[in-house]
Enzyme design. Structure first.
Site, PDB file in Angstrom:
ATOM      1  N   ASP A 148      32.554   5.905  24.291  1.00  0.00           N
ATOM      2  CA  ASP A 148      31.801   4.795  23.722  1.00  0.00           C
ATOM      3  C   ASP A 148      30.451   5.339  23.267  1.00  0.00           C
ATOM      4  O   ASP A 148      29.791   6.059  24.015  1.00  0.00           O
ATOM      5  CB  ASP A 148      31.617   3.725  24.818  1.00  0.00           C
ATOM      6  CG  ASP A 148      30.491   2.747  24.545  1.00  0.00           C
ATOM      7  OD1 ASP A 148      30.790   1.640  24.116  1.00  0.00           O
ATOM      8  OD2 ASP A 148      29.322   3.090  24.800  1.00  0.00           O
ATOM      9  N   SER A 162      32.640  -8.866  28.295  1.00  0.00           N
ATOM     10  CA  SER A 162      31.485  -8.601  29.140  1.00  0.00           C
ATOM     11  C   SER A 162      31.278  -9.664  30.212  1.00  0.00           C
ATOM     12  O   SER A 162      31.579 -10.844  30.007  1.00  0.00           O
ATOM     13  CB  SER A 162      30.230  -8.527  28.265  1.00  0.00           C
ATOM     14  OG  SER A 162      29.057  -8.466  29.044  1.00  0.00           O
ATOM     15  N   ARG A 179      20.782   2.628  25.597  1.00  0.00           N
ATOM     16  CA  ARG A 179      19.979   1.478  26.028  1.00  0.00           C
ATOM     17  C   ARG A 179      19.497   1.581  27.476  1.00  0.00           C
ATOM     18  O   ARG A 179      18.753   0.725  27.938  1.00  0.00           O
ATOM     19  CB  ARG A 179      20.796   0.191  25.869  1.00  0.00           C
ATOM     20  CG  ARG A 179      21.160  -0.129  24.440  1.00  0.00           C
ATOM     21  CD  ARG A 179      22.260  -1.176  24.361  1.00  0.00           C
ATOM     22  NE  ARG A 179      21.808  -2.511  24.688  1.00  0.00           N
ATOM     23  CZ  ARG A 179      21.233  -3.352  23.822  1.00  0.00           C
ATOM     24  NH1 ARG A 179      21.001  -2.964  22.580  1.00  0.00           N
ATOM     25  NH2 ARG A 179      20.877  -4.564  24.190  1.00  0.00           N
ATOM     26  N   LYS A 221      32.659   2.863  33.596  1.00  0.00           N
ATOM     27  CA  LYS A 221      31.970   3.033  32.311  1.00  0.00           C
ATOM     28  C   LYS A 221      30.551   3.535  32.558  1.00  0.00           C
ATOM     29  O   LYS A 221      29.794   2.915  33.297  1.00  0.00           O
ATOM     30  CB  LYS A 221      31.921   1.706  31.554  1.00  0.00           C
ATOM     31  CG  LYS A 221      31.197   1.775  30.212  1.00  0.00           C
ATOM     32  CD  LYS A 221      31.245   0.444  29.489  1.00  0.00           C
ATOM     33  CE  LYS A 221      30.550   0.520  28.146  1.00  0.00           C
ATOM     34  NZ  LYS A 221      29.081   0.620  28.265  1.00  0.00           N
ATOM     35  N   TYR A 273      17.339  -7.010  19.775  1.00  0.00           N
ATOM     36  CA  TYR A 273      18.153  -6.929  20.989  1.00  0.00           C
ATOM     37  C   TYR A 273      19.406  -6.101  20.742  1.00  0.00           C
ATOM     38  O   TYR A 273      19.744  -5.204  21.527  1.00  0.00           O
ATOM     39  CB  TYR A 273      18.534  -8.320  21.484  1.00  0.00           C
ATOM     40  CG  TYR A 273      19.575  -8.263  22.575  1.00  0.00           C
ATOM     41  CD1 TYR A 273      19.261  -7.763  23.835  1.00  0.00           C
ATOM     42  CD2 TYR A 273      20.898  -8.654  22.333  1.00  0.00           C
ATOM     43  CE1 TYR A 273      20.221  -7.662  24.830  1.00  0.00           C
ATOM     44  CE2 TYR A 273      21.857  -8.561  23.328  1.00  0.00           C
ATOM     45  CZ  TYR A 273      21.519  -8.068  24.566  1.00  0.00           C
ATOM     46  OH  TYR A 273      22.473  -7.964  25.539  1.00  0.00           O
ATOM     47  N   THR A 318      30.065  -6.010  25.059  1.00  0.00           N
ATOM     48  CA  THR A 318      28.690  -6.352  24.700  1.00  0.00           C
ATOM     49  C   THR A 318      28.510  -7.833  25.003  1.00  0.00           C
ATOM     50  O   THR A 318      29.457  -8.617  24.871  1.00  0.00           O
ATOM     51  CB  THR A 318      28.393  -6.087  23.214  1.00  0.00           C
ATOM     52  OG1 THR A 318      29.392  -6.718  22.406  1.00  0.00           O
ATOM     53  CG2 THR A 318      28.376  -4.594  22.908  1.00  0.00           C
ATOM     54  N   GLY A 319      27.335  -8.212  25.407  1.00  0.00           N
ATOM     55  CA  GLY A 319      27.096  -9.593  25.825  1.00  0.00           C
ATOM     56  C   GLY A 319      26.591 -10.478  24.701  1.00  0.00           C
ATOM     57  O   GLY A 319      26.238 -10.012  23.614  1.00  0.00           O
ATOM     58  N   THR A 332      30.714  -1.140  35.087  1.00  0.00           N
ATOM     59  CA  THR A 332      29.608  -0.401  34.481  1.00  0.00           C
ATOM     60  C   THR A 332      28.751   0.202  35.585  1.00  0.00           C
ATOM     61  O   THR A 332      28.270  -0.508  36.469  1.00  0.00           O
ATOM     62  CB  THR A 332      28.762  -1.326  33.590  1.00  0.00           C
ATOM     63  OG1 THR A 332      29.575  -1.783  32.500  1.00  0.00           O
ATOM     64  CG2 THR A 332      27.551  -0.599  33.030  1.00  0.00           C
ATOM     65  N   TYR A 386      29.519  -6.226  35.827  1.00  0.00           N
ATOM     66  CA  TYR A 386      28.267  -5.798  36.440  1.00  0.00           C
ATOM     67  C   TYR A 386      28.333  -6.293  37.878  1.00  0.00           C
ATOM     68  O   TYR A 386      28.389  -7.501  38.120  1.00  0.00           O
ATOM     69  CB  TYR A 386      27.066  -6.429  35.740  1.00  0.00           C
ATOM     70  CG  TYR A 386      26.716  -5.811  34.403  1.00  0.00           C
ATOM     71  CD1 TYR A 386      26.295  -4.488  34.320  1.00  0.00           C
ATOM     72  CD2 TYR A 386      26.772  -6.557  33.231  1.00  0.00           C
ATOM     73  CE1 TYR A 386      25.955  -3.916  33.109  1.00  0.00           C
ATOM     74  CE2 TYR A 386      26.435  -6.003  32.012  1.00  0.00           C
ATOM     75  CZ  TYR A 386      26.027  -4.682  31.948  1.00  0.00           C
ATOM     76  OH  TYR A 386      25.690  -4.120  30.745  1.00  0.00           O
ATOM     77  N   HIS A 423      25.570   3.935  27.386  1.00  0.00           N
ATOM     78  CA  HIS A 423      25.183   2.537  27.176  1.00  0.00           C
ATOM     79  C   HIS A 423      24.534   2.354  25.804  1.00  0.00           C
ATOM     80  O   HIS A 423      23.613   1.546  25.626  1.00  0.00           O
ATOM     81  CB  HIS A 423      24.229   2.070  28.288  1.00  0.00           C
ATOM     82  CG  HIS A 423      24.429   0.643  28.705  1.00  0.00           C
ATOM     83  ND1 HIS A 423      25.110   0.285  29.841  1.00  0.00           N
ATOM     84  CD2 HIS A 423      24.054  -0.520  28.128  1.00  0.00           C
ATOM     85  CE1 HIS A 423      25.131  -1.035  29.957  1.00  0.00           C
ATOM     86  NE2 HIS A 423      24.494  -1.545  28.920  1.00  0.00           N
TER      87      HIS A 423
END
Length: 353
Positions: free
Chosen positions: A279, A106, A251, A224, A24, A78-79, A156, A130, A248
């Site tokens: 980033d 996040s 990703r 972002k 992940y 990041t989550g 994002t 989000y 991202h």
């Protein structure tokens, strides 16, 4: 053997984590070309050092959105940090506070925002959003982070739909169900709604909707995921306060430019009227220097922070930040830069085509 660079943390973190968690964190969209190119693109850029300058005192401090940070090295959103360490985002927040840099928390944090703020009450924090399909939920979340002292809202923009992440599909990973998203859960409970999965990211959110967000918050808004001059110009038109050039971490959409390759186009488009950050792919102090020389105000770290967290929790994140800051200090001295203000495009030699 001692840990001396960020990739040392990468190797050690892999040994600490389960295969599904590692997949992940390290996962990429499609064939993973963009993820790898984020790193490789930095190596295509050469430095032009200047010598016989007094670099006995080198100052790495700078500002973002008017706030001082100890170095232009901050933490990306990041989550699910509890996948890497039991204290999750609380450890990350404490490390960022100790380092004197910004931590973007996040939407998919695995600790409550209250716990994160309590863990690092003097920390400099932005919040990554989000945008959910439920506008009331978005409004409550934005008002909550504003009341908790977060100092900017990072929206994002590159996830109207989740990217094709093959490893997650193979592992049948569903983090929203396996980990409790504390803040979305608390807000949905107030609305008597049962499941987090009922709150997908809003794929209809577009430029004209930014005015609604601006109407409900005083926080500066950062976008972002911008990679093109066209979107950078629209960001200016819609009066946002900053842009994070990002793909991202490779990703979302594969085969897009590396972040450092997209940076120049975005910086040129905004003409100094708003701050631009980067980033993706930063692994060394030279990478930080190159990004700043090409116009970034600071860089944000994603995966390396999770590597440090997986190895040693708060202390691992501190080590990652300290290693990169020390490398950046050395890079500045060896190119003749005594302050961040002296870093400019003249330090860069581009590859010949």
């Amino acid at each position: 053997m001692p840990v001396v660079c960020l990739t040392d943390f990468e190797a050690r973190a892999r040994k600490h984590l389960s295969k599904s968690t590692w997949d992940y964190i390290e996962g990429a969209a499609g064939e993973g070309f963009t993820k790898d190119d984020n790193i490789a693109a930095f190596k295509r850029i050469r430095l032009r050092p200047r010598y016989l300058r007094d670099v006995s005192q080198v100052d790495t401090r700078t500002t973002i959105q008017g706030e001082e940070i100890s170095a232009p090295i901050c933490i990306s959103p990041t989550g699910f940090h509890r996948l890497a360490w039991p204290d999750g985002e609380m450890s990350t927040a404490r490390a960022a506070q100790a380092a004197g840099i910004c931590y973007i928390t996040s939407t998919y944090a695995s600790c409550t925002l209250e716990d994160i703020v309590t863990a690092a009450p003097r920390g400099f924090r932005w919040f990554q959003l989000y945008v959910q399909t439920d506008r009331q939920l978005n409004k409550q979340l934005i008002q909550k982070v504003e009341s908790l002292g977060f100092r900017a809202l990072v929206i994002t923009v590159d996830v109207p739909k989740l990217g094709n992440r093959r490893q997650d599909i193979q592992n049948q990973l569903n983090l929203k169900e396996n980990l409790l998203l504390k803040d979305l859960q608390s807000l949905t409970e107030r609305n008597s709604t049962a499941h987090l999965q009922m709150f997908p990211i809003d794929s209809a959110f577009c430029w004209d909707d930014l005015s609604w967000v601006q109407s409900i918050t005083q926080l500066p808004i950062i976008l972002k995921g911008i990679l093109t001059k066209e979107d950078a110009e629209l960001a200016l038109k819609h009066k946002v306060h900053g842009i994070i050039v990002s793909n991202h971490g490779g990703r979302q959409l594969d085969d897009v430019p590396a972040s450092i390759d997209a940076l120049t186009e975005v910086v040129a488009a905004v003409k100094g009227k708003l701050e631009v950050y980067l980033d993706g792919g930063v692994r060394t102090g030279n990478d930080v220097l190159k990004a700043l020389a090409l116009g970034a105000k600071c860089v944000f770290l994603g995966r390396p922070v999770l590597w440090g967290l997986a190895c040693k929790g708060e202390h691992g994140v501190k080590e990652v930040l300290n290693i990169l800051k020390d490398e950046f200090h050395t890079s500045m001295a060896l190119t003749g830069c005594r302050s961040v203000a002296e870093i400019n495009r003249n330090l860069i030699q581009f590859p010949r085509l």
